[in-house]
Motif scaffolding. Structure first.
Motif, PDB file in Angstrom:
ATOM      1  N   LEU A   1      37.109  34.503  43.838  1.00 41.37           N
ATOM      2  CA  LEU A   1      36.873  33.091  43.549  1.00 41.37           C
ATOM      3  C   LEU A   1      37.730  32.234  44.489  1.00 41.37           C
ATOM      4  O   LEU A   1      38.701  31.611  44.091  1.00 41.37           O
ATOM      5  N   PRO A   2      37.352  32.209  45.774  1.00 33.92           N
ATOM      6  CA  PRO A   2      38.168  31.503  46.767  1.00 33.92           C
ATOM      7  C   PRO A   2      38.287  30.004  46.530  1.00 33.92           C
ATOM      8  O   PRO A   2      39.247  29.389  47.005  1.00 33.92           O
ATOM      9  N   GLU A   3      37.367  29.412  45.775  1.00 33.28           N
ATOM     10  CA  GLU A   3      37.471  27.985  45.487  1.00 33.28           C
ATOM     11  C   GLU A   3      38.573  27.690  44.469  1.00 33.28           C
ATOM     12  O   GLU A   3      39.007  26.552  44.334  1.00 33.28           O
ATOM     13  N   VAL A   4      39.070  28.706  43.786  1.00 34.01           N
ATOM     14  CA  VAL A   4      40.172  28.556  42.832  1.00 34.01           C
ATOM     15  C   VAL A   4      41.459  29.142  43.396  1.00 34.01           C
ATOM     16  O   VAL A   4      42.527  28.545  43.278  1.00 34.01           O
ATOM     17  N   PHE A   5      41.369  30.312  44.013  1.00 33.81           N
ATOM     18  CA  PHE A   5      42.543  31.020  44.533  1.00 33.81           C
ATOM     19  C   PHE A   5      42.529  30.955  46.057  1.00 33.81           C
ATOM     20  O   PHE A   5      41.775  31.672  46.709  1.00 33.81           O
ATOM     21  N   ASP A   6      43.361  30.101  46.616  1.00 32.53           N
ATOM     22  CA  ASP A   6      43.383  29.892  48.070  1.00 32.53           C
ATOM     23  C   ASP A   6      44.836  29.839  48.534  1.00 32.53           C
ATOM     24  O   ASP A   6      45.520  28.831  48.348  1.00 32.53           O
ATOM     25  N   THR A   7      45.309  30.928  49.125  1.00 31.97           N
ATOM     26  CA  THR A   7      46.716  31.011  49.538  1.00 31.97           C
ATOM     27  C   THR A   7      47.068  30.058  50.665  1.00 31.97           C
ATOM     28  O   THR A   7      48.247  29.838  50.934  1.00 31.97           O
ATOM     29  N   GLY A   8      46.090  29.457  51.300  1.00 32.22           N
ATOM     30  CA  GLY A   8      46.342  28.491  52.359  1.00 32.22           C
ATOM     31  C   GLY A   8      46.540  27.070  51.850  1.00 32.22           C
ATOM     32  O   GLY A   8      46.825  26.162  52.626  1.00 32.22           O
ATOM     33  N   GLN A   9      46.374  26.875  50.543  1.00 33.71           N
ATOM     34  CA  GLN A   9      46.504  25.552  49.932  1.00 33.71           C
ATOM     35  C   GLN A   9      47.686  25.524  48.962  1.00 33.71           C
ATOM     36  O   GLN A   9      48.149  26.559  48.513  1.00 33.71           O
ATOM     37  N   ARG A  10      48.160  24.348  48.662  1.00 29.69           N
ATOM     38  CA  ARG A  10      49.183  24.159  47.642  1.00 29.69           C
ATOM     39  C   ARG A  10      48.703  23.098  46.681  1.00 29.69           C
ATOM     40  O   ARG A  10      48.317  22.027  47.135  1.00 29.69           O
ATOM     41  N   PRO A  11      48.666  23.342  45.403  1.00 30.04           N
ATOM     42  CA  PRO A  11      48.950  24.647  44.814  1.00 30.04           C
ATOM     43  C   PRO A  11      47.860  25.655  45.163  1.00 30.04           C
ATOM     44  O   PRO A  11      46.711  25.269  45.385  1.00 30.04           O
ATOM     45  N   TRP A  12      48.214  26.909  45.218  1.00 37.23           N
ATOM     46  CA  TRP A  12      47.245  27.915  45.664  1.00 37.23           C
ATOM     47  C   TRP A  12      46.271  28.315  44.562  1.00 37.23           C
ATOM     48  O   TRP A  12      45.225  28.899  44.838  1.00 37.23           O
ATOM     49  N   ILE A  13      46.599  27.984  43.320  1.00 36.12           N
ATOM     50  CA  ILE A  13      45.680  28.220  42.209  1.00 36.12           C
ATOM     51  C   ILE A  13      45.263  26.859  41.657  1.00 36.12           C
ATOM     52  O   ILE A  13      46.103  26.054  41.254  1.00 36.12           O
ATOM     53  N   ARG A  14      43.950  26.627  41.642  1.00 31.47           N
ATOM     54  CA  ARG A  14      43.389  25.376  41.113  1.00 31.47           C
ATOM     55  C   ARG A  14      42.388  25.755  40.008  1.00 31.47           C
ATOM     56  O   ARG A  14      41.198  25.958  40.277  1.00 31.47           O
ATOM     57  N   PRO A  15      42.872  25.871  38.764  1.00 27.95           N
ATOM     58  CA  PRO A  15      42.032  26.354  37.661  1.00 27.95           C
ATOM     59  C   PRO A  15      40.757  25.563  37.419  1.00 27.95           C
ATOM     60  O   PRO A  15      39.790  26.108  36.904  1.00 27.95           O
ATOM     61  N   ASP A  16      40.746  24.287  37.785  1.00 28.09           N
ATOM     62  CA  ASP A  16      39.553  23.474  37.563  1.00 28.09           C
ATOM     63  C   ASP A  16      38.538  23.605  38.695  1.00 28.09           C
ATOM     64  O   ASP A  16      37.522  22.916  38.695  1.00 28.09           O
ATOM     65  N   GLY A  17      38.769  24.521  39.630  1.00 33.08           N
ATOM     66  CA  GLY A  17      37.858  24.706  40.751  1.00 33.08           C
ATOM     67  C   GLY A  17      36.592  25.456  40.409  1.00 33.08           C
ATOM     68  O   GLY A  17      35.680  25.561  41.232  1.00 33.08           O
ATOM     69  N   ALA A  18      36.512  25.997  39.197  1.00 36.06           N
ATOM     70  CA  ALA A  18      35.330  26.727  38.727  1.00 36.06           C
ATOM     71  C   ALA A  18      35.335  26.699  37.206  1.00 36.06           C
ATOM     72  O   ALA A  18      36.330  26.301  36.587  1.00 36.06           O
ATOM     73  N   GLU A  19      34.241  27.142  36.605  1.00 31.88           N
ATOM     74  CA  GLU A  19      34.163  27.206  35.148  1.00 31.88           C
ATOM     75  C   GLU A  19      35.243  28.155  34.622  1.00 31.88           C
ATOM     76  O   GLU A  19      35.550  29.181  35.231  1.00 31.88           O
ATOM     77  N   ALA A  20      35.805  27.798  33.470  1.00 39.64           N
ATOM     78  CA  ALA A  20      36.909  28.564  32.889  1.00 39.64           C
ATOM     79  C   ALA A  20      36.573  30.043  32.717  1.00 39.64           C
ATOM     80  O   ALA A  20      37.398  30.914  33.000  1.00 39.64           O
ATOM     81  N   GLU A  21      35.354  30.358  32.285  1.00 44.93           N
ATOM     82  CA  GLU A  21      34.999  31.767  32.066  1.00 44.93           C
ATOM     83  C   GLU A  21      34.942  32.538  33.380  1.00 44.93           C
ATOM     84  O   GLU A  21      35.294  33.710  33.426  1.00 44.93           O
ATOM     85  N   ARG A  22      34.524  31.893  34.451  1.00 49.64           N
ATOM     86  CA  ARG A  22      34.518  32.551  35.765  1.00 49.64           C
ATOM     87  C   ARG A  22      35.949  32.816  36.222  1.00 49.64           C
ATOM     88  O   ARG A  22      36.244  33.877  36.786  1.00 49.64           O
ATOM     89  N   VAL A  23      36.836  31.855  36.004  1.00 46.49           N
ATOM     90  CA  VAL A  23      38.249  32.034  36.369  1.00 46.49           C
ATOM     91  C   VAL A  23      38.828  33.192  35.560  1.00 46.49           C
ATOM     92  O   VAL A  23      39.487  34.086  36.105  1.00 46.49           O
TER      93      VAL A  23
END
Length: 88
Positions: free
Chosen positions: A34-56
């Motif tokens: 789920l690269p739209e939520v977990f992106d080590t090149g960004q800060r913060p690197w985890i953005r929980p609202d980047g996808a539906e909660a169940e997908r996260v």
């Protein structure tokens, strides 16, 4: 407590994700899943609202080391015993 073992919390509207760097095996299940939520090149690197909660939650459950964990914010919407979806 050193920063490598510190647990960081990333709160979203429907899911909260925690990350414990000292446990991470760098298997990249999260980044690849789920690269739209977990992106080590960004800060913060985890953005929980980047996808539906169940997908996260599904991607977090794939973490082989347990470095990633989650808790759904709206527990009333969960099915099964209380906390059945939370990993701890």
């Amino acid at each position: 407590m050193s920063s490598s073992t510190a647990k960081k919390t990333y709160e979203g509207k429907k899911i909260t994700v925690t990350f414990e760097a000292g446990r991470c095996l760098h298997a990249a299940e999260c980044v690849g899943g789920l690269p739209e939520v977990f992106d080590t090149g960004q800060r913060p690197w985890i953005r929980p609202d980047g996808a539906e909660a169940e997908r996260v939650a599904d991607v977090v459950r794939r973490c082989p080391s347990g470095a990633l964990r989650y808790e759904l914010v709206d527990r009333a919407a969960q099915t099964g015993p209380r906390g059945s979806h939370a990993t701890s």
